[in-house]
Scaffold this active site. Structure first.
Site, PDB file in Angstrom:
ATOM      1  N   CYS A  82      -8.393  10.895   4.484  1.00 59.26           N
ATOM      2  CA  CYS A  82      -9.234  11.515   3.455  1.00 59.26           C
ATOM      3  C   CYS A  82     -10.452  12.211   4.054  1.00 59.26           C
ATOM      4  O   CYS A  82     -11.120  12.997   3.385  1.00 59.26           O
ATOM      5  CB  CYS A  82      -9.678  10.464   2.441  1.00 59.26           C
ATOM      6  SG  CYS A  82     -10.556   9.103   3.211  1.00 59.26           S
TER       7      CYS A  82
HETATM    8  C1  LIG Z   1      -6.389   6.424   4.140  1.00 59.12           C
HETATM    9  S1  LIG Z   1      -5.682   5.447   5.371  1.00 59.12           S
HETATM   10  C2  LIG Z   1      -4.294   4.731   4.543  1.00 59.12           C
HETATM   11  C3  LIG Z   1      -4.512   3.343   4.163  1.00 59.12           C
HETATM   12  C4  LIG Z   1      -3.359   2.578   3.605  1.00 59.12           C
HETATM   13  N1  LIG Z   1      -2.820   3.075   2.373  1.00 59.12           N
HETATM   14  C5  LIG Z   1      -3.799   1.122   3.416  1.00 59.12           C
HETATM   15  O1  LIG Z   1      -3.504   0.518   2.406  1.00 59.12           O
HETATM   16  O2  LIG Z   1      -4.478   0.617   4.317  1.00 59.12           O
HETATM   17  C6  LIG Z   1      -4.894   6.638   6.383  1.00 59.12           C
HETATM   18  C7  LIG Z   1      -4.048   6.037   7.496  1.00 59.12           C
HETATM   19  O3  LIG Z   1      -3.303   7.083   8.096  1.00 59.12           O
HETATM   20  C8  LIG Z   1      -3.176   6.797   9.466  1.00 59.12           C
HETATM   21  N2  LIG Z   1      -2.856   8.085  10.126  1.00 59.12           N
HETATM   22  C9  LIG Z   1      -3.670   9.141  10.257  1.00 59.12           C
HETATM   23  N3  LIG Z   1      -3.024  10.131  10.905  1.00 59.12           N
HETATM   24  C10 LIG Z   1      -1.771   9.684  11.182  1.00 59.12           C
HETATM   25  C11 LIG Z   1      -0.654  10.243  11.839  1.00 59.12           C
HETATM   26  N4  LIG Z   1      -0.692  11.461  12.374  1.00 59.12           N
HETATM   27  N5  LIG Z   1       0.468   9.504  11.940  1.00 59.12           N
HETATM   28  C12 LIG Z   1       0.517   8.249  11.429  1.00 59.12           C
HETATM   29  N6  LIG Z   1      -0.527   7.666  10.794  1.00 59.12           N
HETATM   30  C13 LIG Z   1      -1.655   8.373  10.671  1.00 59.12           C
HETATM   31  C14 LIG Z   1      -4.514   6.200   9.856  1.00 59.12           C
HETATM   32  O4  LIG Z   1      -4.405   5.401  11.009  1.00 59.12           O
HETATM   33  C15 LIG Z   1      -4.864   5.388   8.597  1.00 59.12           C
HETATM   34  O5  LIG Z   1      -4.450   4.044   8.723  1.00 59.12           O
END
Ligand SMILES: C[S@@+](CC[C@H](N)C(=O)[O-])C[C@H]1O[C@@H](n2cnc3c(N)ncnc32)[C@H](O)[C@@H]1O
Length: 333
Positions: A82
């Site tokens: 986000c």
């Molecule tokens: C907003 S958080 C999501 C949280 C999740 N819904 C939870 O309940 O904890 C976004 C997540 O996306 C992961 N993320 C960001 N870029 C990514 C990528 N290129 N590939 C895989 N995961 C990714 C981050 O590590 C983070 O944990």
């Protein structure tokens, strides 16, 4: 497949600590999370501890349509990063490298031979005005999804927490007529666990070692005016973000442990006498709908790390209602 009885294969993208998985558990859906995908090793360790080894360290930008097809999933859940869209960020939108994974998925989706029947996407309020959201709508429409979107806060379920989030729901079935007003009327009408407005006291721990959570004098004197102070009897608190207990403004409320009635008066007289403390990670997890069985202390994960992980996560109760509606078009039990 018959409504309500179908068994759903789920791909949990951006799985973090598994908020979506808990939301599925809290819904009336029969499901299996086939794979959970994230690049945060700590989040994956926590996920695997709580749900068995399903979380994989995969960079979403490296998954092509063929890889995504292989999972053969009916439902994709996604909470893309986000930061490109937050109030306090630079709002670089499509220019921010953290948007690339989601834009990549939007690029691959039309190439899938079996795109998922259902998709749920979560992001911060404000995302809806971004170019990324515009692309999202355009791609989902092109692939033939019936798509609705709206802003929801846990307050609408009588949970004492403001956390306005944008949600997009997509389904292949174009015959369904649906919208967020209908979700509110059907799935939100009974509030949280069919109970009335809750207060924060319902979520607080009995035994909090106050020394570890008190706000330091220095912080109180320098930044005290920026704090959002709530009482155990309050029926609201601010959104807890990943910067909780590090940033003062806009990162989450602090709670008064003294009995003073008038917080503002007492703050001016003697602010330290309010005995303000941070919420514990367990309290925040409760407010966000995580069950008591959700474990992290066993893994030696610090409160500070938990604030960060929870701040990135979702309200389980809100999302469980949305998922139930998405899959069944009726409310969860
Ligand atoms: C907003 S958080 C999501 C949280 C999740 N819904 C939870 O309940 O904890 C976004 C997540 O996306 C992961 N993320 C960001 N870029 C990514 C990528 N290129 N590939 C895989 N995961 C990714 C981050 O590590 C983070 O944990």
């Amino acid at each position: 497949m018959e409504k309500g009885t179908q068994f759903i294969r789920v791909l949990e993208l951006y799985s973090g600590i598994g908020g979506m998985h808990y939301a599925l558990k809290a819904s009336n859906i029969s499901f299996e999370v086939v794979c959970a995908i994230d690049i945060n090793p700590l989040a994956n360790t926590l996920y695997n501890h709580n749900f068995g080894n399903r979380a994989k360290h995969i960079d979403i930008t490296k998954l092509d349509a063929a890889d995504l097809d292989e999972y053969k999933c009916d439902l994709w859940t996604m909470s893309p990063s986000c930061q490109p869209f937050t109030r306090i960020g630079k709002q670089q939108d499509v220019q921010d490298p953290r948007s690339h994974a989601f834009l990549h998925l939007l690029n691959e989706l039309p190439k899938l031979s079996s795109p998922p029947e259902y998709i749920l996407i979560e992001n911060v309020q404000g995302f809806e005005h971004s170019l990324t959201a515009h692309s999202c709508r355009e791609v989902l429409k092109r692939v033939g999804y019936n798509f609705i979107e709206g802003i929801v806060t846990p307050k609408e379920l009588n949970i004492p927490n403001s956390r306005c989030r944008w949600y997009g729901l997509a389904r292949k079935d174009s015959s369904v007529s649906w919208n967020f007003d209908d979700i509110r009327k059907t799935s939100f009408k009974d509030g949280y666990k069919n109970e009335g407005l809750k207060c924060l006291n319902d979520f607080l721990e009995n035994q909090v070692s106050l020394e570890s959570y008190f706000l330091a004098d220095k912080l109180m004197f320098r930044y005290g005016h920026q704090l959002d102070i709530v009482k155990p009897t309050s029926t609201n608190c601010c959104c807890f973000t990943r910067g909780y207990a590090q940033l003062v403004q806009g990162s989450g409320s602090v709670i008064q442990t003294s009995d003073h009635e008038n917080i503002a008066d007492q703050f001016e007289k003697d602010r330290m006498s309010l005995r303000l403390r941070y919420f514990t990670a367990r309290e925040i997890a409760r407010i966000m709908g995580f069950p008591e069985s959700f474990q992290w202390k066993e893994l030696g994960i610090s409160e500070k790390s938990m604030y960060r992980l929870l701040g990135n996560s979702i309200n389980v109760n809100v999302v469980s209602r949305l998922l139930s509606y998405l899959l069944n078009n009726h409310t969860s039990g």
